[in-house]
Each structure stands twice: as structure tokens, then as C-alpha cells.
Scaffold this motif. Structure first.
Motif: not given
Ligand code: MG
Length: 356
Positions: A171, A173, A224, A250, A271
Motif C-alpha cells: 500500500k 501513500k 483510498e 476518512e 478501523k
Molecule cells: Mg487510509
């Protein structure tokens, strides 16, 4: 005489009994400086909770972050406010106990996560089963987890990708002007499937469209939170123009957020620190599936306490990003492990944690 007695008295005094509810702010040191669009840090503080009843200890953790206006200090205070209740409630009735405790805590979802995890760890130990058994899950169905690469310069990005060799999916960023350079650095050393997280970093839907179309040419599986939370209309527009699945992170904190996202996004990232623990995360998974959304189980920077708790639910997830414990250098616990990328759940009662 009195003095003589004092001098010959044994020096050791019995330690006071450990409190039934003990909170501790733990500073987790990151192996690499952790940079996302939101912030850059060398350590993160999480709140830990130990719940001692009837000879068993339930352990919990929550990772409060600035994005949600929470801190370890406010989380500690929130837990201490319900410590008396947790010390006397019948923890086997965990659903009622958590609802009552949470009713007394406004906000503070990381604190709630710590309480939920500790209570469920305790209750499943009391029943003598691993936590995944409470939900009737098959530990063999736990998914592969991604390993996350924070934002860095191309040379450091390449080094980190090479260090992540044991992980079959990464993943990455993004969310800055350097995105193309980042992905090119990754692609110069690996052909692995990639998932990409913009953390609300792109400002307009046109910018997001341009970047996602380019990412589609780079073998990226999903994106995402390309735009800030609350921009469902723009996400819907974007989704009509790209093939890549778009996940909300978010924008999706708790179960009540899901219905309004279902028409815009393809999936959600759940999460424990956002939901307030395992029970709400389970609820979110069921609602997401009912609405046709894919489910990712993700994490903040955390120790093995939170990551293991989330991993116990992971057989229900389509995707896992449960690597927060792998990004720190001083994990105080051992729980879930990773073999060839796959999450391996402990089989001992409760979370199955060992304090190191
Ligand atoms: Mg995220």
C-alpha cells in the motif's frame, strides 16, 4: 527496643494488588519516519488498558489521532471516567457493558476501542475461546495484509519497497505533487500489485481523475480516499469515469456513515480506532456487505494489541491493511503474525497476546 524491631523487620513489603483498571500512554517508535499527507512523525502515542477481573487480564489499545481531534491524554481521561463501572460490571454481558460505558463517554473513539478490545479479550478468555470464535469465524480464511510505504523521496521509497520483499501486496501513500515520482520509484524495483492511499490529499475531482487514470496504467488495484471526506458528489462523478475501485477511509468512521457512502464508493476501510472497537466494526462489516460495498480492515500506527484484535475479524474482510505493528520498533506485545503476507491468528483464548 522499638528501634531494634525496626532494624530487624524484613525489608520486603507485599506489593499492593494491581488495580482492576490500569491505563498507560505508550510511546511507539516508528522504524522509519512516517509521513502521509496529514503529518510526519517519528513516534505515535497510543492508550493501553489492562482490565483485571477474576484472575484474568483483558488488554486493550486505542490510537487517537489529530485528524479526529483526539489525543492519548484525552483518551486516558475518558477511560478513567468509566474505570469504576468496568471494575464492577459483569463483563460476560459485554454488549450491555460496552453500551453503558460508551453512553457515558462523548466522542473519544480510540478510548472506546481500547475499552471494547480489553472487555472482549477478557470475555473470550473467560469462555476459553479465541476471539474469532465469538464471531463464528474460520481463522484459515484470514486474508493477506498489505505492507504500507509512507511518503518519502524516490531513493528511500525504493529502499523501503525492497525491505518489504516478504509482502506480496503493497500500500503506497500518495496525495502530493510527487505522486508520479513515488509510483515510478516503486515500479522501478517491483511488479507487485499496489493499493494506493491519497488520504484526502487531492484537491479537485479533475486532479483526482488525472491521477487515477495514470495509476490505472501502473497496475494499481484500488485507491483510498482520493478527495476530502464529504465530497460524495465528486466521488460519484469520478467513479463514472474510472475503472479502479474507490474506497472511503476518512469519510467512513462508524456504521451510521455507511448508507450515504454506498452510492458513491465501491468499498470502505474500517478501523477499530475510528469505530470504537470490534463490536461496531463487526456491525459495519455487515451493513457494508448488505449495501454491496467491499470491506477493507485497516489500522492506525498501533502495537500488536489493536492489530491482533482487528485480525480476529479479518476472515470477514475482502482486504486487510493490518501492518501498524510492523511499522514500529518497540512493540510491547506479540499476537497475530504474518506468513508470506497472510495473517496468522493466535489460537489461544482471547486475543492470544503475549507481553514481551
Ligand atoms: Mg487510509
Amino acid at each position: 527496643m522499638r528501634r531494634r524491631l525496626f532494624l530487624t523487620a524484613p525489608l520486603a513489603v507485599a506489593a499492593p494488588p494491581a488495580p482492576a483498571v490500569e491505563t498507560e500512554i505508550v510511546r511507539l517508535k516508528l522504524r522509519n519516519t512516517w509521513t502521509t499527507v496529514m503529518s510526519s512523525s517519528d513516534y505515535r502515542e497510543t492508550i493501553h488498558l489492562r482490565l483485571r477481573r477474576d484472575g484474568l487480564t483483558g488488554t486493550g489499545e486505542g490510537a487517537p489521532i489529530v485528524r479526529y481531534k483526539e489525543s492519548a491524554a484525552t483518551a486516558k481521561k475518558a477511560i478513567e471516567g468509566v474505570a469504576g463501572y468496568l471494575a464492577s460490571a459483569d463483563l460476560r454481558q459485554y454488549d450491555k457493558v460496552l453500551a453503558t460505558a460508551f453512553g457515558r463517554i462523548p466522542g473519544e473513539y480510540a478510548a472506546k476501542a481500547a475499552i471494547d478490545i480489553a472487555v472482549l479479550d477478557w470475555a473470550s478468555q473467560r469462555m476459553g475461546v479465541p476471539l474469532y470464535r465469538l464471531f463464528g469465524l474460520d481463522p484459515g480464511a484470514a486474508p493477506v495484509t498489505t505492507f504500507s510505504i509512507g511518503i518519502d523521496d524516490p531513493a528511500a521509497t525504493k529502499r523501503k519497497v525492497l525491505e518489504a520483499a516478504p509482502f506480496p501486496v503493497l500500500k503506497i501513500k500518495v496525495g502530493l505533487d510527487s505522486d508520479e515520482a513515488t509510483i515510478e520509484a516503486v515500479r522501478s524495483v517491483t511488479r507487485k500489485p499496489l493499493r494506493v492511499d491519497a488520504n484526502e490529499g487531492w484537491k479537485s475531482r479533475e486532479e483526482a481523475l488525472r491521477k487515477i487514470q495514470w495509476l490505472e496504467s501502473q497496475g494499481v488495484e484500488l485507491i483510498e480516499q482520493p478527495l476530502p471526506a464529504g465530497r460524495e458528489d465528486d466521488i460519484r462523478w469520478l467513479r463514472g469515469k474510472v475503472r479502479m475501485p474507490i474506497f472511503a477511509d476518512e469519510a467512513c468512521l462508524r456504521a451510521s456513515d455507511i448508507p450515504k457512502l454506498a452510492e458513491a464508493y465501491d468499498g470502505i476501510n474500517i478501523k477499530l480506532d475510528k469505530s470504537g472497537g470490534v463490536l461496531e466494526a463487526y456491525r459495519m462489516i455487515q451493513i457494508a456487505k448488505a449495501l454491496g460495498l467491499k470491506v477493507m480492515l485497516g489500522c492506525m500506527i498501533s502495537s500488536s494489541v489493536t492489530i491482533t484484535a482487528a485480525a480476529h475479524l479479518s476472515p470477514l474482510a475482502d482486504y486487510a491493511d493490518l501492518d501498524g505493528n510492523l511499522l514500529i520498533a518497540n512493540d510491547p506485545y506479540r499476537g497475530v503474525t504474518v506468513k508470506d503476507g497472510k495473517l496468522m491468528l493466535p489460537s489461544s483464548p482471547g486475543l492470544g497476546l503475549k507481553r514481551l
